[in-house]
Write an enzyme that holds these catalytic residues in place. Structure first.
Site, PDB file in Angstrom:
ATOM      1  N   ASP A  35    -102.309 -52.645  35.039  1.00  0.00           N
ATOM      2  CA  ASP A  35    -102.198 -53.895  36.093  1.00  0.00           C
ATOM      3  C   ASP A  35    -103.387 -54.826  36.242  1.00  0.00           C
ATOM      4  O   ASP A  35    -102.758 -56.081  36.691  1.00  0.00           O
ATOM      5  CB  ASP A  35    -102.080 -52.999  37.347  1.00  0.00           C
ATOM      6  CG  ASP A  35    -100.921 -52.003  37.287  1.00  0.00           C
ATOM      7  OD1 ASP A  35    -100.160 -52.044  36.321  1.00  0.00           O
ATOM      8  OD2 ASP A  35    -101.037 -51.205  38.207  1.00  0.00           O
ATOM      9  N   LYS A 116     -75.461 -40.728  16.968  1.00  0.00           N
ATOM     10  CA  LYS A 116     -74.649 -41.806  17.646  1.00  0.00           C
ATOM     11  C   LYS A 116     -74.814 -42.110  19.090  1.00  0.00           C
ATOM     12  O   LYS A 116     -74.366 -41.186  19.764  1.00  0.00           O
ATOM     13  CB  LYS A 116     -73.226 -41.536  17.271  1.00  0.00           C
ATOM     14  CG  LYS A 116     -72.288 -42.972  17.686  1.00  0.00           C
ATOM     15  CD  LYS A 116     -70.782 -42.545  17.279  1.00  0.00           C
ATOM     16  CE  LYS A 116     -70.067 -43.798  17.385  1.00  0.00           C
ATOM     17  NZ  LYS A 116     -69.904 -44.290  18.603  1.00  0.00           N
TER      18      LYS A 116
HETATM   19  S1  IVH Z   1     -74.058 -48.419  12.571  1.00  0.00           S
HETATM   20  C1  IVH Z   1     -71.612 -51.634  10.316  1.00  0.00           C
HETATM   21  N1  IVH Z   1     -75.390 -46.410  13.756  1.00  0.00           N
HETATM   22  O1  IVH Z   1     -71.282 -46.972  17.405  1.00  0.00           O
HETATM   23  C2  IVH Z   1     -72.337 -50.500  11.024  1.00  0.00           C
HETATM   24  N2  IVH Z   1     -73.799 -47.464  15.339  1.00  0.00           N
HETATM   25  O2  IVH Z   1     -68.786 -48.261  15.837  1.00  0.00           O
HETATM   26  C3  IVH Z   1     -72.672 -50.725  12.660  1.00  0.00           C
HETATM   27  N3  IVH Z   1     -73.649 -46.597  17.304  1.00  0.00           N
HETATM   28  O3  IVH Z   1     -70.393 -49.487  19.023  1.00  0.00           O
HETATM   29  C4  IVH Z   1     -72.863 -49.572  13.441  1.00  0.00           C
HETATM   30  N4  IVH Z   1     -75.251 -45.183  17.294  1.00  0.00           N
HETATM   31  O4  IVH Z   1     -73.061 -49.637  18.715  1.00  0.00           O
HETATM   32  C5  IVH Z   1     -74.462 -47.523  13.880  1.00  0.00           C
HETATM   33  N5  IVH Z   1     -76.860 -44.844  14.731  1.00  0.00           N
HETATM   34  C6  IVH Z   1     -75.849 -45.681  14.689  1.00  0.00           C
HETATM   35  C7  IVH Z   1     -75.261 -46.020  15.945  1.00  0.00           C
HETATM   36  C8  IVH Z   1     -74.246 -46.895  16.190  1.00  0.00           C
HETATM   37  C9  IVH Z   1     -74.447 -45.950  18.072  1.00  0.00           C
HETATM   38  C10 IVH Z   1     -72.563 -47.389  18.191  1.00  0.00           C
HETATM   39  C11 IVH Z   1     -72.424 -48.788  17.914  1.00  0.00           C
HETATM   40  C12 IVH Z   1     -71.094 -49.168  17.759  1.00  0.00           C
HETATM   41  C13 IVH Z   1     -70.423 -47.890  17.458  1.00  0.00           C
HETATM   42  C14 IVH Z   1     -70.169 -48.020  15.892  1.00  0.00           C
END
Ligand code: IVH
Length: 674
Positions: A35, A116
């Site tokens: 801070d 994911k």
């Molecule tokens: S890769 C071309 N990796 O899931 C590949 N996506 O359809 C691009 N998401 O809304 C995506 N975790 O935001 C990737 N480990 C991960 C992910 C991820 C979440 C989400 C992403 C998108 C959807 C993929």
């Protein structure tokens, strides 16, 4: 040094501490020091407004309110991935087969496995290492400029370390951790303000908030998982290599990832993550498998805007729709009346749920829940299921408004709702069977008096049959009375009497916690026991004396005084003592320092000679603090058999690691030495 030079120096230093705190979870300086530096920078920038730049750490608090978000055309489209919900084994095999078929060769493929994350996809654009823009995905081609709000997320670096690429676009997910989500909602409930439905909406809502100062109030985090446009940087050969590079630049990359070969190992990752999903600090909706080699990714290409080299495998959803049949009232240990939704059973978050909490009366009003409504039920992590919203458009004609009862549905005593409190409480105290049952269960709990075998069913029977009217009655139980109860065998009755007998040899802190004094949790009970050393001293303590105990505030102190001011509570304590409940008393430490005061320990793995709880209480008895996670502030990690990530983290941070024998030696030494 000129002001300009000092500003540059301060910014670099603050960013370093910020990274240590928010990304490494290992604070490098005390908050107060941080801070001080922060205020120095703020003052200098105020004196020299011409030197203020948007990438200064002082600009994380949120700038002016926006009229709207400007569109951003993505240099490289933000595509999505194919999502499947088949079983882990067939899903993994199908994906592996598809990849091999598309490549036209029968080789073992290496995959990068990730979580994911359930949040909002974001593109971060760094130019020569400086964050210049952040955009949402939008339709994949054009998103919205949310740079101001993204800057308020502390774990997102405003500058990359060791990356001077002309352009580096980092893609990842903005999310809200479960802890931050729960904390935010609790605070909102206290203030009688609307709560967030789930962490995902929390993240999306804050990012799309036009007032960055409001966005800054909602704690968000970020994980990087890929790239967008790249100029002037040589890509590694693999996806896992990219993630490592991003991590080395200071970006947060989730540690729960793996590089594996073949379909079986993919299924293994799926299973391993499924088993720990509830324990993760954030929501996920599945796992993602990606072909690790970038050359193979290129060769595989895309089908209908989805890469052939990646797939997401979903887990059962943590939110479902169902019908709310009725609302019942549950009375808790402290008399709090909790409205509970009786639901049409629904499979959510991996289990069948038929009850969900509605928290309190105001929450029901705020969410406009009617009996008969179709509601959204959420069950995520190990928290109890809750009704998070209703689909008002599906409300049937006969739906009824819920009315809070004016008397306790269990004992008939009148209920009160204190000024400024959201909770309605039964005034029956231990006269109320519901409170009595909960009080018994609390008293018998593992971290309290630890009476093995005394669970819900038995507590119900003992109270319903009027065998137990107050806590001391527990110690008046005999084998004959217990064995007379329906579904109770002689042997179990003997075991319970033996467990009761054993529990008489207590510890002051556990006994205090077991009494169920409002606001006295496990930690406060320990602090009180350590400070006063004797129960009588606590019972006679004034508010002022209680306030001398570290971490005891006026509310807690008053609650303790009120509890022991009640004649019947003193009577309960007296009778318990007469029945043989005892503990070792000592001179209070007051302000004295114990041998391990100020030291923070972390326990990991399995110990052979004692349970982790026992190790914890023995360390605490010597004044140590026992924490759940390893950081730079940890003084020592005790690693038993099969220690995992905490041990890795300790090594990474150079925190001293002890084995079990070293712990035993230290405990022995400290106990004998003091
Ligand atoms: S890769 C071309 N990796 O899931 C590949 N996506 O359809 C691009 N998401 O809304 C995506 N975790 O935001 C990737 N480990 C991960 C992910 C991820 C979440 C989400 C992403 C998108 C959807 C993929």
């Amino acid at each position: 040094m000129t002001a300009a030079q000092r500003i540059v120096q301060l910014r670099a230093e603050l960013e370093r501490h910020n990274h240590a705190y928010y990304v490494l979870d290992a604070p490098s300086i005390p908050d107060a020091e941080y801070d001080k530096l922060f205020r120095e920078l703020q003052a200098l920038e105020a004196q020299h407004p011409e030197l203020l730049t948007p990438d200064s750490p002082t600009q994380r608090v949120g700038g002016k309110v926006l009229a709207g978000f400007a569109p951003v055309k993505h240099a490289v489209s933000m595509l999505s991935i194919r999502t499947e919900t088949d079983t882990e084994a067939s899903g993994a095999t199908n994906f592996d087969t598809r990849v091999k078929n598309a490549l036209g060769r029968e080789v073992e493929i290496e995959y990068a496995c990730e979580l994911k994350f359930d949040g909002l996809a974001i593109n971060l654009r760094y130019e020569r290492g400086v964050l210049v823009q952040a955009a949402t995905r939008g339709d994949g081609e054009t998103g919205e400029d949310v740079t101001q709000n993204i800057r308020t997320i502390h774990c997102i670096p405003l500058h990359l370390t060791g990356c001077t690429a002309e352009v580096l676009e980092v893609r990842g997910e903005v999310y809200m951790s479960r802890k931050d989500f729960n904390r935010y909602n609790e605070k909102q409930r206290e203030l009688d303000q609307p709560t967030l439905v789930n962490p995902r909406n929390g993240a999306a809502g804050s990012i799309r908030q036009l007032d960055p100062a409001l966005a800054a109030k909602r704690p968000l985090s970020f994980f990087a998982y890929g790239l967008g446009e790249v100029k002037g940087w040589t890509l590694p050969a693999t996806h896992s290599g990219i993630l490592e590079a991003l991590q080395s630049f200071g970006l947060p990359v989730c540690a729960d990832r793996a590089v594996v070969r073949g379909a079986q190992a993919l299924a293994g990752f799926h299973q391993r993550i499924a088993a720990k999903r509830d324990a993760l600090p954030f929501d996920i909706d599945g796992v993602v498998y990606k072909v690790n080699s970038l050359a193979l990714q290129q060769e595989l290409g895309f089908v209908s805007r989805e890469p052939r080299w990646a797939v997401a495998h979903k887990y059962p959803a943590e939110e479902q729709l169902t019908v709310l049949r009725d609302i019942e009232i549950q009375v808790g240990r402290t008399g709090k009346l909790t409205p509970v939704a009786k639901l049409e059973p629904v499979f959510v978050g991996g289990t069948t749920v038929s009850n969900a909490t509605l928290h309190n009366e105001d929450e029901i009003r705020r969410k406009d829940v009617h009996i008969g409504d179709t509601v959204i039920v959420r069950r995520a992590g190990d928290v109890i299921p809750e009704v998070v919203g209703v689909l008002a458009e599906r409300r049937p004609a006969g739906a009824r408004v819920f009315v809070m009862p004016t008397t306790c549905p269990v004992c008939g005593s009148h209920v009160v709702r204190e000024e400024g409190e959201a909770a309605t409480r039964c005034t029956g105290g231990l006269f109320c069977a519901a409170q009595r049952k909960q009080a018994i269960l609390h008293f018998a709990g593992r971290r309290m008096m630890d009476i093995e075998g005394l669970g819900d069913k038995l507590a119900d029977q003992l109270v319903d049959e009027n065998i137990i009217c107050s806590l001391p009655d527990l110690y008046r139980l005999d084998v004959a009375t217990l064995a007379d109860l329906p579904r109770m065998a002689e042997k179990s009755a003997q075991n319970i009497v033996a467990a009761l007998e054993k529990s008489k040899q207590a510890q002051l802190n556990r006994f205090l916690f077991a009494l169920g004094i409002r606001h006295v949790g496990e930690t406060t009970a320990k602090d009180l026991a350590r400070h006063f050393g004797k129960l009588d001293a606590i019972m006679q303590a004034s508010v002022e004396q209680l306030l001398q105990v570290p971490d005891v505030g006026p509310v807690v102190a008053q609650s303790i005084v009120d509890f022991f001011a009640e004649a019947h509570n003193r009577e309960v304590v007296q009778q318990l003592r007469e029945l043989g409940v005892h503990w070792q008393e000592h001179e209070g430490v007051g302000d004295h320092v114990l041998p391990l005061t100020g030291k923070t320990f972390v326990l990991t793995g399995t110990l052979a000679s004692m349970s982790r709880d026992e190790a914890k209480s023995r360390l605490e008895a010597l004044g140590a603090k026992v924490a759940g996670s390893v950081s730079k502030k940890t003084d020592c990690v005790v690693a038993g058999a099969e220690a995992g990530s905490k041990l890795d983290k300790a090594r990474e941070l150079n925190v001293p690691v002890w084995n079990e024998q070293q712990l035993l030696d230290e405990l022995e030494k400290q106990v004998n030495g003091s």
